[in-house]
Design a protein around this motif. Structure first.
Motif, PDB file in Angstrom:
ATOM      1  N   PHE A  72      53.291  32.533  42.277  1.00 53.71           N
ATOM      2  CA  PHE A  72      52.609  33.650  41.639  1.00 53.71           C
ATOM      3  C   PHE A  72      51.686  34.297  42.659  1.00 53.71           C
ATOM      4  CE2 PHE A  72      53.940  30.871  38.281  1.00 53.71           C
ATOM      5  CZ  PHE A  72      54.420  31.736  37.341  1.00 53.71           C
ATOM      6  N   ALA A  73      51.774  35.613  42.767  1.00 58.91           N
ATOM      7  CA  ALA A  73      50.922  36.356  43.690  1.00 58.91           C
ATOM      8  C   ALA A  73      49.464  36.211  43.263  1.00 58.91           C
ATOM      9  CB  ALA A  73      51.331  37.840  43.704  1.00 58.91           C
ATOM     10  N   GLN A  74      48.591  36.377  44.217  1.00 58.66           N
ATOM     11  CA  GLN A  74      47.163  36.334  43.897  1.00 58.66           C
ATOM     12  C   GLN A  74      46.762  37.571  43.119  1.00 58.66           C
ATOM     13  OE1 GLN A  74      44.669  34.066  44.447  1.00 58.66           O
ATOM     14  NE2 GLN A  74      46.288  32.669  45.065  1.00 58.66           N
ATOM     15  N   GLN A  75      45.894  37.405  42.157  1.00 55.85           N
ATOM     16  CA  GLN A  75      45.380  38.522  41.389  1.00 55.85           C
ATOM     17  C   GLN A  75      44.401  39.296  42.253  1.00 55.85           C
ATOM     18  OE1 GLN A  75      43.827  37.008  37.739  1.00 55.85           O
ATOM     19  NE2 GLN A  75      44.578  38.716  36.577  1.00 55.85           N
ATOM     20  N   ALA A  76      44.295  40.589  42.025  1.00 59.56           N
ATOM     21  CA  ALA A  76      43.315  41.399  42.738  1.00 59.56           C
ATOM     22  C   ALA A  76      41.925  40.815  42.495  1.00 59.56           C
ATOM     23  CB  ALA A  76      43.376  42.846  42.273  1.00 59.56           C
ATOM     24  N   GLY A  77      41.129  40.724  43.520  1.00 60.30           N
ATOM     25  CA  GLY A  77      39.799  40.150  43.370  1.00 60.30           C
ATOM     26  C   GLY A  77      39.751  38.664  43.640  1.00 60.30           C
ATOM     27  N   GLY A  78      40.899  38.051  44.032  1.00 63.87           N
ATOM     28  CA  GLY A  78      40.924  36.646  44.420  1.00 63.87           C
ATOM     29  C   GLY A  78      40.842  35.664  43.288  1.00 63.87           C
ATOM     30  N   ARG A  79      41.120  36.067  42.070  1.00 66.70           N
ATOM     31  CA  ARG A  79      41.074  35.154  40.933  1.00 66.70           C
ATOM     32  C   ARG A  79      42.144  34.127  40.982  1.00 66.70           C
ATOM     33  NH1 ARG A  79      40.472  38.028  35.331  1.00 66.70           N
ATOM     34  NH2 ARG A  79      38.993  36.546  34.620  1.00 66.70           N
TER      35      ARG A  79
ATOM     36  N   ALA B 206      46.965  29.686  32.773  1.00 65.66           N
ATOM     37  CA  ALA B 206      47.583  28.583  33.514  1.00 65.66           C
ATOM     38  C   ALA B 206      48.809  28.070  32.770  1.00 65.66           C
ATOM     39  CB  ALA B 206      46.567  27.454  33.730  1.00 65.66           C
ATOM     40  N   GLU B 207      48.707  27.951  31.449  1.00 63.02           N
ATOM     41  CA  GLU B 207      49.853  27.497  30.652  1.00 63.02           C
ATOM     42  C   GLU B 207      51.002  28.498  30.703  1.00 63.02           C
ATOM     43  OE1 GLU B 207      50.571  24.641  28.855  1.00 63.02           O
ATOM     44  OE2 GLU B 207      48.834  23.848  29.921  1.00 63.02           O
ATOM     45  N   ALA B 208      50.682  29.789  30.683  1.00 64.80           N
ATOM     46  CA  ALA B 208      51.725  30.815  30.756  1.00 64.80           C
ATOM     47  C   ALA B 208      52.485  30.711  32.076  1.00 64.80           C
ATOM     48  CB  ALA B 208      51.111  32.208  30.598  1.00 64.80           C
ATOM     49  N   GLN B 209      51.758  30.527  33.163  1.00 62.14           N
ATOM     50  CA  GLN B 209      52.413  30.405  34.473  1.00 62.14           C
ATOM     51  C   GLN B 209      53.230  29.115  34.556  1.00 62.14           C
ATOM     52  OE1 GLN B 209      49.461  33.193  37.106  1.00 62.14           O
ATOM     53  NE2 GLN B 209      49.694  31.136  37.791  1.00 62.14           N
TER      54      GLN B 209
ATOM     55  N   ALA C  12      49.983  35.810  35.680  1.00 61.29           N
ATOM     56  CA  ALA C  12      49.914  36.032  34.231  1.00 61.29           C
ATOM     57  C   ALA C  12      48.643  36.807  33.927  1.00 61.29           C
ATOM     58  CB  ALA C  12      49.905  34.694  33.501  1.00 61.29           C
ATOM     59  N   GLN C  13      48.711  37.605  32.895  1.00 57.15           N
ATOM     60  CA  GLN C  13      47.517  38.347  32.498  1.00 57.15           C
ATOM     61  C   GLN C  13      47.437  38.435  30.980  1.00 57.15           C
ATOM     62  OE1 GLN C  13      47.767  42.158  34.372  1.00 57.15           O
ATOM     63  NE2 GLN C  13      49.719  42.675  33.456  1.00 57.15           N
TER      64      GLN C  13
ATOM     65  N   ILE D 121      37.250  36.900  20.656  1.00 53.71           N
ATOM     66  CA  ILE D 121      38.586  36.331  20.876  1.00 53.71           C
ATOM     67  C   ILE D 121      39.021  36.569  22.317  1.00 53.71           C
ATOM     68  CG2 ILE D 121      41.035  36.597  20.296  1.00 53.71           C
ATOM     69  CD1 ILE D 121      40.073  37.164  17.380  1.00 53.71           C
ATOM     70  N   GLY D 122      38.790  37.773  22.822  1.00 51.36           N
ATOM     71  CA  GLY D 122      39.141  38.094  24.205  1.00 51.36           C
ATOM     72  C   GLY D 122      38.400  37.222  25.200  1.00 51.36           C
TER      73      GLY D 122
END
Length: 99
Positions: A92-99, A66-69, A8-9, A55-56
């Motif tokens: 869910f695949a890992q986000q770039a950068g290991g987040r 986490a809730e979206a996923q 999720a992003q 807000i961002g």
């Protein structure tokens, strides 16, 4: 069945300035804000830009991703089970950068 999705992003925060206004519950503060903006017409825009940034930042530090996923996983599990799949794994695949 295994379903692998991208993580999720968050989209950038966007304020609708036509439906936004500056509000302060303290008496007299609105007058001071009005005086502040009267001297510099771009100041209100700067306030909205700062609000978007805040807000961002708040969204990034919240449980939204986490809730979206979790909600996506639950929805896909229910939908695929109703279609007859007995074993469903949603990852869910890992986000770039290991987040």
């Amino acid at each position: 069945m295994t379903v692998t999705l991208p993580p999720a992003q968050l989209e950038p925060a966007a304020l609708n300035v036509r439906q936004s206004y500056v509000y302060a519950p303290q008496q007299g503060l609105l007058d001071r804000i009005g005086n502040f903006f009267a001297g510099n017409p771009n100041s209100q825009q700067e306030v909205y830009i700062l609000a978007q940034q805040k807000i961002g930042t708040a969204a990034q530090h919240s449980p939204l991703l986490a809730e979206a996923q979790k909600n996506t996983q639950s929805m896909l599990n229910g939908m695929l089970h109703s279609l007859g799949f007995r074993q469903v794994t949603v990852t869910f695949a890992q986000q770039a950068g290991g987040r």
